[in-house]
Design an enzyme around this catalytic site. Structure first.
Site, PDB file in Angstrom:
ATOM      1  N   ASN A 138      40.546 -15.272 -40.109  1.00  0.00           N
ATOM      2  CA  ASN A 138      40.311 -16.439 -39.264  1.00  0.00           C
ATOM      3  C   ASN A 138      39.103 -17.219 -39.791  1.00  0.00           C
ATOM      4  O   ASN A 138      38.550 -16.886 -40.841  1.00  0.00           O
ATOM      5  CB  ASN A 138      40.110 -16.014 -37.797  1.00  0.00           C
ATOM      6  CG  ASN A 138      38.943 -15.044 -37.622  1.00  0.00           C
ATOM      7  OD1 ASN A 138      38.034 -14.993 -38.448  1.00  0.00           O
ATOM      8  ND2 ASN A 138      38.989 -14.265 -36.549  1.00  0.00           N
ATOM      9  N   ASP A 166      50.962 -11.970 -32.908  1.00  0.00           N
ATOM     10  CA  ASP A 166      49.504 -11.941 -32.873  1.00  0.00           C
ATOM     11  C   ASP A 166      48.927 -13.358 -32.947  1.00  0.00           C
ATOM     12  O   ASP A 166      47.918 -13.660 -32.293  1.00  0.00           O
ATOM     13  CB  ASP A 166      48.970 -11.094 -34.029  1.00  0.00           C
ATOM     14  CG  ASP A 166      47.462 -10.991 -34.028  1.00  0.00           C
ATOM     15  OD1 ASP A 166      46.921 -10.288 -33.152  1.00  0.00           O
ATOM     16  OD2 ASP A 166      46.817 -11.616 -34.890  1.00  0.00           O
TER      17      ASP A 166
END
Length: 359
Positions: free
Chosen positions: A34, A234
Site C-alpha cells: 500500500n 482483501d
C-alpha cells in the site's frame, strides 16, 4: 528472485504427512504494498493459496493407479485441487517492501475427498538476516477430475506419525465441514447501495468491485485461482475500512473463507463488502463474491465465496488508533453487529488461551 523446490518421498499407497513439502520465496516489490509500504494482506493470501494449490494438486496426482484389492495398474484420472475453505488466518506481523517472503506448505490430513494443507509465511530482512513469522494458515482443497469438472476424485491417504495425530485431523475436518454448511444459510444476502449515507454508517463505507475474469486469473483448466479471489476480497474490505476511519489500515485477520462454487473464465465477479462490527481498535467487514457467467447466462448469478475480514487503523508511526464507532440504523444492522461482537470475543479468548499455552 524466485526459488521453487519440493521434497517428495516415494511411498506407494500411503503418504507420510511430512513427505510432501513445498516452499517458495519472493522479494516484496512496490506493487505488492500500500502507500505506506505495508504489503497487502491479499498479496500474502494469494501466495499462501498458490503454495497450497501446488502441493495438494501434486499429492492428488501421485496415486499409483492400483489398489490393495486390485494390484494391477489402472488408468489414473488426472485432477486439479480446488480451494474449498481457508480457516481463520491472523496477520501476526506486517511485511514490508524489500523483505523476502518465505512460504512453506505441507499436507497434514486427508479425508476421502479433501486435503488439509498448513502454510507458514516468514518475512526476512535480507540486510540484517532477521526473520519473523507473519502468517499461519490452514486450507482445505477438493480434487476435481480434468475430464469431468463435476466429478470429485478420491484423495490418496497419508500416513500419520500417531493415532492421536489422525484423530485431531478428523476433528478439524468435521468442524470445518459443519461450519461450511452453516455459512450457506447467509448466501441469499445482498448489499444494496445507499443514497446520501451518513458518515460512519454501514452504507457510508460499503464498497463493491466488478472484475471480468480473464486467462491470467485462472488455472490452466479455466477456473479462477483461489488466491486471485482472496486478493480482490482483501482490496474491497480494505476500501471499506479506509472509508470508515480515513486512516492507514492493515489486515489484522481473516475469518474462515468459504468457497461455495467454482468461478470460470469469462465470468463477471462482483465483490461487495460492508462493515458489520467495530471494537475500540478493530473493524470487521463482511465480503461476498458473486459470479455472473456471460457465456452461460442461463445458469444465472450465484454466490461463490464468503468471508469476514478484520482490519486495524494505524497512525503514521504504525501504532494502532481508535476506530470510530459504527452507527447502526436498523434492526438487521444491529443483529449483524451483535453477531460480529460474538465472533470478536470468541477470537479474543482464543488468542488469550494461545498466549497462555505458549508461556
Amino acid at each position: 528472485m524466485l526459488h521453487l523446490f519440493m521434497k517428495v518421498k516415494s511411498i506407494p499407497q500411503r503418504f507420510n504427512c511430512y513427505a510432501s513439502y513445498w516452499k517458495h520465496s519472493r522479494i516484496m516489490r512496490p506493487d505488492d504494498a500500500n502507500i505506506v509500504g505495508n504489503v497487502h494482506g491479499g498479496t500474502i493470501l494469494k501466495m499462501i493459496e498458490e503454495a497450497g494449490g501446488i502441493i495438494s494438486t501434486r499429492h492428488c496426482n501421485t496415486q499409483s493407479g492400483a489398489s490393495m484389492l486390485d494390484p494391477s495398474p489402472v488408468q489414473q484420472d488426472r485432477c486439479v485441487a480446488a480451494l474449498a475453505r481457508v480457516e481463520r488466518t491472523d496477520f501476526l506481523h506486517p511485511m514490508f517492501i524489500g523483505e523476502v517472503a518465505h512460504v512453506s506448505a505441507e499436507i497434514t490430513y486427508t479425508s476421502k475427498h479433501s486435503v488439509e494443507v498448513q502454510v507458514i509465511v516468514l518475512a526476512e530482512n535480507i540486510l540484517t538476516g532477521a526473520k519473523k513469522v507473519t502468517n499461519k494458515a490452514t486450507l482445505w482443497y477438493v480434487p476435481f477430475s480434468l475430464q469431468n469438472v463435476d466429478k470429485i476424485i478420491e484423495v490418496p491417504v497419508i500416513e500419520y506419525s500417531s493415532v492421536e495425530q489422525e484423530e485431531e485431523g478428523k476433528k478439524r475436518y468435521d468442524a470445518q465441514k459443519m461450519e461450511r454448511l452453516e455459512t450457506k444459510e447467509r448466501n441469499g444476502e445482498i448489499i444494496n447501495p445507499v443514497v446520501s449515507p451518513e458518515a460512519y454508517t454501514v452504507g457510508f463505507s460499503q464498497s463493491s468491485l466488478i472484475h471480468l475474469v480473464g486467462p491470467s486469473d485462472c488455472t490452466l483448466h479455466g477456473f479462477v485461482h483461489g488466491g486471485v479471489t482472496m486478493k480482490l476480497m482483501d482490496e474491497v474490505a480494505g476500501i471499506v475500512a479506509a472509508r470508515h476511519c480515513k486512516t492507514n489500515i492493515v489486515t489484522a485477520s481473516v475469518d474462515a473463507i468459504n468457497f461455495h462454487r467454482k468461478i470460470k473464465k469469462g465470468c463477471v465477479v462482483s465483490v461487495s463488502g460492508r462493515m458489520t462490527f467495530t471494537s475500540n481498535k478493530s473493524m470487521e467487514i463482511e465480503v461476498f463474491v458473486d459470479a455472473d457467467p456471460l457465456v452461460e447466462a442461463a445458469r444465472g448469478k450465484y454466490r461463490a465465496v464468503t468471508a469476514f475480514f478484520t482490519y486495524i487503523s494505524l497512525d503514521k508511526e504504525g501504532k494502532p488508533l481508535s476506530v470510530p464507532p459504527l452507527k447502526l440504523e436498523n434492526e438487521e444492522e444491529k443483529k449483524r453487529f451483535e453477531e460480529g461482537k460474538v465472533r470478536y470475543l470468541q477470537n479474543k479468548a482464543k488468542r488469550q488461551a494461545e498466549k497462555e499455552r505458549q508461556q
